[in-house]
Every structure is written in C-alpha cells, then in structure tokens.
Design an enzyme around this catalytic site. Structure first.
Site, PDB file in Angstrom:
ATOM      1  N   SER A 208     -10.960   0.847   3.067  1.00  0.00           N
ATOM      2  CA  SER A 208     -10.279   0.723   4.366  1.00  0.00           C
ATOM      3  C   SER A 208      -9.766   2.095   4.787  1.00  0.00           C
ATOM      4  O   SER A 208      -9.102   2.761   4.004  1.00  0.00           O
ATOM      5  CB  SER A 208      -9.086  -0.222   4.249  1.00  0.00           C
ATOM      6  OG  SER A 208      -9.527  -1.479   3.806  1.00  0.00           O
TER       7      SER A 208
ATOM      8  N   GLU B 198      -5.238   5.429   5.553  1.00  0.00           N
ATOM      9  CA  GLU B 198      -4.902   5.126   4.156  1.00  0.00           C
ATOM     10  C   GLU B 198      -5.309   6.270   3.206  1.00  0.00           C
ATOM     11  O   GLU B 198      -4.547   6.607   2.296  1.00  0.00           O
ATOM     12  CB  GLU B 198      -5.596   3.818   3.751  1.00  0.00           C
ATOM     13  CG  GLU B 198      -5.191   3.321   2.392  1.00  0.00           C
ATOM     14  CD  GLU B 198      -5.992   2.117   1.941  1.00  0.00           C
ATOM     15  OE1 GLU B 198      -5.880   1.046   2.562  1.00  0.00           O
ATOM     16  OE2 GLU B 198      -6.732   2.251   0.952  1.00  0.00           O
TER      17      GLU B 198
ATOM     18  N   ARG C 246       0.841  -1.217   0.000  1.00  0.00           N
ATOM     19  CA  ARG C 246       0.000   0.000   0.000  1.00  0.00           C
ATOM     20  C   ARG C 246       0.869   1.258   0.000  1.00  0.00           C
ATOM     21  O   ARG C 246       0.557   2.243   0.670  1.00  0.00           O
ATOM     22  CB  ARG C 246      -0.918  -0.026   1.225  1.00  0.00           C
ATOM     23  CG  ARG C 246      -2.424   0.107   0.990  1.00  0.00           C
ATOM     24  CD  ARG C 246      -2.982  -0.533  -0.275  1.00  0.00           C
ATOM     25  NE  ARG C 246      -3.558  -1.816   0.023  1.00  0.00           N
ATOM     26  CZ  ARG C 246      -3.050  -2.949  -0.444  1.00  0.00           C
ATOM     27  NH1 ARG C 246      -1.990  -2.957  -1.234  1.00  0.00           N
ATOM     28  NH2 ARG C 246      -3.611  -4.074  -0.153  1.00  0.00           N
TER      29      ARG C 246
END
Ligand SMILES: Cc1cc2nc3c(=O)[nH]c(=O)nc-3n(C[C@H](O)[C@H](O)[C@H](O)COP(=O)(O)OP(=O)(O)OC[C@H]3O[C@@H](n4cnc5c(N)ncnc54)[C@H](O)[C@@H]3O)c2cc1C
Length: 343
Positions: free
Chosen positions: A241, A337, A163
């Site tokens: 998320s 995120e 990520r």
C-alpha cells in the site's frame, strides 16, 4: 563491506541509485558498532533491511547504507499454552511466520505473505487481516542513537498505533531483535478478526481456524491483490500500500458516502478506505501518467508499481498526483506509507 550495487536491487519497488557504500551487518553488535561509528563521524547513513517499504531517490552518492542481515530464532520461554521467541532483526518475516505455523504457534498467521524483515515490523506496527505485530510483541532490543547504548525495551516503549509507532516520531534508534509471545492452540489460529478471511472460508467471524488454512487463505487473498512479492506478478513490484488509510473523527466520517468501507477504531475514531477515496476521485486500477513507467497496480488502487525501468521521480510524481486528486475531491490528505529516502 559488500559490493556497492544500485539500491534498486535491494528494494521491492526496484528504484534507487548507487550509494556511497553498503555495509552488511550480520549481528546486532556489528549493527550497533557500525551505526555508532557513523554517528560519531557525522556520516549520513540509512538503515535498510528487506527494502519492501522504502523508496530510494535516484541520486544517493553521499549516502552510506547499513544493511541488516542478522539471523537467528531462539526459544526464550515455553509452556503448554504459549511460547516466547527472540528473533534477530534480519530474519525474513514471512519465513518466520511460516516457521511458527509449522510448529503450531498462533498470533501472526494473518500476517502471512508480508515481505520484509522481522526487525522492521515494529516500525510501522505491521498489520493485515485483523492482526498487528503489536498484539504479540513483548519487547525489543533498541539501540538508541542519542546514548549509543542498547537496551531491552518493553512493547509499551514503542507506543504502537495503527501503522505507526514511536520509531516514526522522533524516537531515533534501531532494533536488534524482537521478542514475540505466541499462543499454542492445538494447531488452531487465534480468533479471526478479519471478515475477508472468514467470508472466504464461510466461517463465523471470530472463530478459530486451522493455522495452515488461514495462511493459505491469506496468501490467496493477497495474491489476488498483487500483495505477495512474486517474479511472476508485475503488480507486486511495489511497496504494498502506498498510502495509509486516513483516520478521522466519527463526526467527520459521517460526511462520506455510506458505501465506502470504514472501520471503527478502539479510540472512537474511524478509518476510511484510501483505496475507495482514490477510485472515487477518478483514478482507476492500471492508471498511469503520460510517458511514465510508474502506474497504479492493475489489481489494487492503493499500490503504486514500477512497470519496469521507472525512476523514483516517476513513482513520486504519480503519488503526488493521487494525493492532489484525492485532496481536491474529498478534502483528505493521503499520507504515504513507505519511507522516502534521499528526496
Ligand atoms: C507487496 C507488498 C505487500 C505489503 N503488505 C503489507 C501489509 O499487508 N501490511 C503492512 O503493514 N506492510 C506491508 N508492506 C510493507 C512492508 O512489507 C513492511 O512495512 C515491512 O515491515 C518492511 O520491512 P523491510 O525489512 O522490508 O523494511 P525496509 O524497507 O528495509 O525499511 C523500512 C523502514 O524501517 C526501518 N528499519 C528497517 N529495519 C529496522 C530495524 N531493525 N530497526 C529500526 N528500523 C528499521 C528502515 O530504516 C526504514 O525506515 C507490504 C510491502 C509490499 C512490497
């Protein structure tokens, strides 16, 4: 320039105020020129594409938003075994995945149902169900904010990780298009590296499955978690998320209960389940702070949702509350995120 609308209308979280202006860029050249001019004029700007990983502040009246809407898919090279495709940044990611599956191109089938644009996928090395875009990206055209020049950069330039990429750490620029190398496997997927998919289909881990079946399965699994953006699902009014799964050393991972799901990473570190940490810090699905229109998704602890009319302040208040509870219970600092703009 397009009409100036509240940014809530251009994001999946549906929060964000009215910016100074919104400029739609239909080609990469237009995008680079617009950014060049903003930089030369010292004008604060933000690049927006699908708006599915962005939380804008409620007050943004000084911000110029450069909106990428460029389209186009081109076959660069093709053999019996593989194809290399050049895809413009503003193409819709999931439409591209579906297009590839229709043609039997394998490598991104497990990334079905992820909202947003093609050009944003390298930014956080988009991934799900055992696949990541870094596995198939060959190169991307990068417009550098320092030199104000564009150049085709190999995948290695972006230092992809879980990520993460160099684009999140000081390499400042925009991607105009991305080149992907996909496999032709006679309608089959690449080896499935997701137990969730193979368990659902009662197939063996690592087996190759029909591309269409993988897509249908992923869409089913994602819908169950509110992870497919849909007008009919209030739990999908989110950024997906809200926190990344924390990565810790192997030694540190031994401090956590064995019942928590963990994933061993290639570099020897261990990825912990942020959803488990949140749930086991006493925050349940559907939780919200008093009088707040922000909530934890009723389907997935890791998603923060806008229940309708939430402000971005309410979204961030809940995020901070989750971080504090997890830090107090587990000593782990959860990292958001999404991109938080204007706070
Ligand atoms: C319901 C839901 C489920 C999700 N599931 C997943 C998932 O499974 N896995 C996953 O990884 N993500 C997931 N996401 C997050 C999101 O979909 C991805 O991060 C997606 O790639 C964001 O694309 P976007 O075009 O919407 O980006 P935006 O929100 O428009 O932008 C995100 C960031 O990228 C930058 N950016 C955008 N385009 C470019 C470009 N061309 N060049 C350089 N920078 C650019 C922006 O400036 C911003 O900093 C999910 C989101 C939602 C709402």
């Amino acid at each position: 320039m397009s009409g100036v609308v509240p940014l809530a209308q251009l994001t999946t979280m549906r929060v964000g105020g009215v910016p100074k202006e919104i400029v739609r860029c239909e080609t990469s050249q237009q995008l680079y020129e617009e950014i060049s001019n903003s930089i030369k004029n010292h004008e604060p700007f933000h690049v927006l594409a699908g708006g599915s990983n962005t939380v804008f502040a409620d007050e943004l009246s000084e911000l110029k938003v450069i909106h990428i809407v460029s389209k186009g898919v081109e076959v660069l090279r093709e053999s019996d075994a593989e194809v290399v495709l050049r895809v413009q940044a503003g193409e819709d990611w999931d439409e591209f995945v579906s297009w590839c599956i229709e043609r039997g191109y394998a490598g991104i089938e497990a990334l079905s149902g992820i909202p947003g644009s093609v050009g944003a996928t390298p930014v956080q090395n988009v991934g799900a169900y055992g696949q990541e875009v870094s596995q198939v990206i060959v190169a991307a055209e990068f417009f550098d904010y320092e030199t104000l020049k564009s150049e085709l950069k190999p995948a290695s330039f972006f230092s992809f990780a879980y990520r993460d990429s160099a684009l999140k750490h000081g390499v400042r620029g925009v991607i105009g298009f991305v080149d992907f190398r996909l496999k032709k496997l006679g309608g089959l997927s690449v080896a499935m590296a997701s137990g969730q998919i193979t368990n659902h289909l009662k197939a063996e881990y690592g087996s190759q499955l029909s591309l269409k079946t993988v897509r249908e399965t992923v869409l089913t699994l994602r819908s169950q978690k509110g992870m497919v953006v849909s007008q009919d699902d209030p739990n999908s009014v989110s950024c997906g998320s809200f926190f990344t799964n924390p990565v810790v050393s192997h030694a540190k991972s031994l401090e956590f209960p064995k019942e928590m799901q963990m994933w061993n990473m290639e570099d020897g570190q261990v990825k912990l389940s942020a959803a488990w940490l949140i749930e086991n810090a006493g925050i349940e699905k559907g939780f919200s702070l008093p009088f707040s229109k922000a909530a934890i998704s009723a389907k997935h602890t890791l998603a923060i949702i806008n229940r309708g009319g939430a402000t971005s302040t309410e979204i961030l208040e809940l995020a901070r509350y989750v971080q504090e509870r997890v830090a107090a219970r587990w000593g782990i600092n959860l990292i958001p995120e999404p991109n938080l703009i204007g706070f």
